[in-house]
Design an enzyme around this catalytic site. Structure first.
Site, PDB file in Angstrom:
ATOM      1  N   LYS A 103      -7.933   5.304  -0.441  1.00 26.04           N
ATOM      2  CA  LYS A 103      -7.777   6.461  -1.326  1.00 26.04           C
ATOM      3  C   LYS A 103      -8.118   6.061  -2.776  1.00 26.04           C
ATOM      4  O   LYS A 103      -8.275   4.887  -3.078  1.00 26.04           O
ATOM      5  CB  LYS A 103      -6.341   6.990  -1.254  1.00 26.04           C
ATOM      6  CG  LYS A 103      -5.867   7.300   0.163  1.00 26.04           C
ATOM      7  CD  LYS A 103      -6.429   8.592   0.717  1.00 26.04           C
ATOM      8  CE  LYS A 103      -5.777   9.057   1.893  1.00 26.04           C
ATOM      9  NZ  LYS A 103      -5.996   9.460   3.133  1.00 26.04           N
TER      10      LYS A 103
HETATM   11  C1  LIG Z   1      -5.115   9.912   4.223  1.00 28.74           C
HETATM   12  C2  LIG Z   1      -4.705  11.265   4.613  1.00 28.74           C
HETATM   13  C3  LIG Z   1      -3.371  11.578   4.961  1.00 28.74           C
HETATM   14  C4  LIG Z   1      -2.247  10.596   5.007  1.00 28.74           C
HETATM   15  O1  LIG Z   1      -2.596   9.376   5.450  1.00 28.74           O
HETATM   16  P1  LIG Z   1      -1.647   8.092   5.543  1.00 28.74           P
HETATM   17  O2  LIG Z   1      -2.614   7.103   6.112  1.00 28.74           O
HETATM   18  O3  LIG Z   1      -0.537   8.416   6.449  1.00 28.74           O
HETATM   19  O4  LIG Z   1      -1.171   7.719   4.185  1.00 28.74           O
HETATM   20  C5  LIG Z   1      -3.075  12.902   5.240  1.00 28.74           C
HETATM   21  N1  LIG Z   1      -3.994  13.865   5.187  1.00 28.74           N
HETATM   22  C6  LIG Z   1      -5.285  13.608   4.849  1.00 28.74           C
HETATM   23  C7  LIG Z   1      -6.239  14.743   4.762  1.00 28.74           C
HETATM   24  C8  LIG Z   1      -5.674  12.296   4.575  1.00 28.74           C
HETATM   25  O5  LIG Z   1      -6.953  12.043   4.261  1.00 28.74           O
END
Ligand SMILES: *Cc1c(COP(=O)(O)O)cnc(C)c1O
Length: 371
Positions: free
Chosen positions: A181
Site C-alpha cells: 500500500k
Molecule cells: C488491501 C486491501 C484490503 C485489506 O487488506 P489487508 O491485507 O487485510 O490489510 C481491503 N480491501 C481492499 C480493496 C484492499 O486492497
C-alpha cells in the site's frame, strides 16, 4: 535484473522509530497506539480512529459494529480485493454484487437501485486502485433507502473526492497498511469514523470485548484480538509523517508512465475523473476491448520473461472458487469480467527509476506488437 511489482519504502527514520519502541516496556497497548490513531483521525478528517492488525480486520469490525448479520444483504463491487466482500460473509450476511463503471472501475451507482431488496442493510463501496467512488451519489442513495454506507479506502489513502479526503465517507471507512500500500506498518489497518458508538464497538471488539473502563478481565462482548502493536504504530507514525512526499513521488511515477505509454498501440491507461484526486496505489493498464484474456496472459508472460513482474488485478470476486460454490457464475457482471480479463498491473513503487520505467514501457510495447 528483476523489476518487482511493488516495494515498501522504509527510511532510516522509520527503522529508528521502531527500534526506539523496543527499548521501552510498551510493545503493545502503549502510547504509540493512541498517537497513531490520533494522527490517522486527523489525516482523514474524522473524529475517531481505531488501529487494528489488518485492513481485513477493520472491514470485519465495521460490518459487525453496524449490526449487519444473518439475513442481511450488502451491496458491493465484484471488482476488488476479496476481503471487501468476505467481511460481509464473516458476519453471515450476503454480498450482493453490482457491476462497475468501465472508466473508474468503481461501483456503477446507476445499477444499485435495481438490486435493492427489503433485506438490504448497507452499501460497501471501494475506492478501487486509489480512485474514489461516487460518494455524493452513494450517500444520496443510502439516505433515500435508509442504508448504512461503508467506505473501503484501503487503496486510497490521500485521495480526494470533490476536495474531501478519502476515508471520511459513510458511517465508517478504513485504510490498510500491507507493504504494497502507499504507506505500511508491515501488517495493519485503521477504522475511521465520526460515530462514537461505532468507534467504541470497533475498539472493544478488537480488544477481546473489553469495555471502555478498560478492566483487563472484564469482557462485555465476544471480542477478538485484532490489536496493532506499538512497533507497528511507531512505523505508521513515521510513514504518515512523510506521506505527502510519498504520494507526490507516486504521482510522478504515474506521470512518467503516462508519458512513456501513451503511444503504445492497443492499451488504455488508467482513468481519473476530473472531480477526484487519485492516490496512486498501483498502475493498472488495460488491453483494448477487442483483445482476449489469452492475449493479456500472453503479454504478461512476455513481461515476466523479461524480468518484469506484473499481475492481473483483479480477478472478479464472484468468480473465486468458493464464491462460485455459492452460485455466482460467469456472465453475472459483464463489465467487471471483461475488465478483469484485460488488466495488467505494472511495477509501481516509490524507488522505481526512469531507466526501469523505460524497460517496462519498451517490453510492453514489444509484447503488444507481438500480438
Ligand atoms: C488491501 C486491501 C484490503 C485489506 O487488506 P489487508 O491485507 O487485510 O490489510 C481491503 N480491501 C481492499 C480493496 C484492499 O486492497
Amino acid at each position: 535484473m528483476q523489476i518487482p511489482l511493488s516495494r515498501p519504502d522504509i527510511s532510516a527514520r522509520d527503522i529508528e522509530a521502531v527500534t526506539a519502541v523496543l527499548e521501552t516496556p510498551f510493545l503493545s497497548l502503549g502510547p504509540k497506539v493512541g498517537e497513531f490513531e490520533q494522527a490517522m483521525a486527523r489525516y482523514a478528517g474524522v473524529r475517531h480512529a481505531v488501529a487494528v492488525n489488518s485492513g481485513t480486520s477493520a472491514l470485519h469490525l465495521i460490518v459487525k459494529s453496524l449490526g449487519i448479520g444473518p439475513g442481511d444483504e450488502v451491496i458491493t463491487t465484484p471488482f476488488s480485493f476479496v476481503a471487501s466482500a468476505n467481511c460481509v460473509l464473516f458476519e453471515g450476511a450476503k454480498p450482493v454484487f453490482v457491476d462497475i463503471d468501465p472508466l473508474t472501475l468503481n461501483l456503477d451507482v446507476s445499477l444499485i437501485e435495481s438490486r435493492l431488496s427489503p433485506r438490504t442493510k448497507a452499501i460497501l463501496a471501494v475506492d478501487v486502485f486509489g480512485h474514489p467512488a461516487e460518494w455524493d451519489e452513494l450517500q444520496r442513495l443510502a439516505d433515500r433507502h435508509h442504508l448504512k454506507l461503508i467506505e473501503d479506502s484501503a487503496e486510497a489513502i490521500g485521495a480526494q473526492y470533490r476536495g474531501r479526503q478519502a476515508g471520511s465517507f459513510g458511517e465508517a471507512a478504513l485504510y490498510a497498511f500491507y507493504p504494497n500500500k502507499q504507506m505500511t506498518t508491515g501488517e495493519g489497518g485503521v477504522v475511521l469514523t465520526s460515530d462514537e458508538r461505532t468507534a467504541m464497538l470497533c475498539r472493544s471488539f478488537s480488544n477481546q470485548g473489553r469495555g471502555q473502563a478498560g478492566q483487563w478481565l472484564q469482557h462485555e462482548r465476544l471480542g477478538y484480538n485484532f490489536r496493532l502493536s506499538d512497533l507497528h504504530c511507531a512505523l505508521g507514525i513515521s510513514q504518515l509523517a512523510r506521506l505527502e512526499h510519498i504520494l507526490l513521488r507516486r504521482q510522478r511515477v504515474a506521470d512518467e508512465y503516462r508519458l512513456r505509454l501513451q503511444e503504445v498501440r492497443g492499451i488504455e491507461l488508467p482513468y481519473a475523473a476530473s472531480h477526484v484526486k487519485v492516490s496512486w496505489f498501483v498502475y493498472v493498464i488495460r488491453l483494448a476491448s477487442h483483445f482476449t484474456q489469452a492475449d493479456r496472459d500472453a503479454v504478461m508472460a512476455r513481461l515476466k520473461a523479461s524480468g518484469i513482474q506484473c499481475s492481473n488485478y483483479f480477478a472478479p470476486i464472484h468468480l473465486q472458487p468458493f464464491y462460485r460454490n455459492m452460485g455466482y457464475k460467469p456472465g453475472d457482471y459483464p463489465v467487471a469480467e471483461s475488465t478483469a480479463q484485460r488488466t495488467i498491473a505494472l511495477p509501481f513503487y516509490n524507488q522505481i527509476t526512469d531507466e526501469q520505467l523505460d524497460r517496462v514501457a519498451g517490453a510492453l510495447r514489444q509484447a503488444m506488437d507481438a500480438l
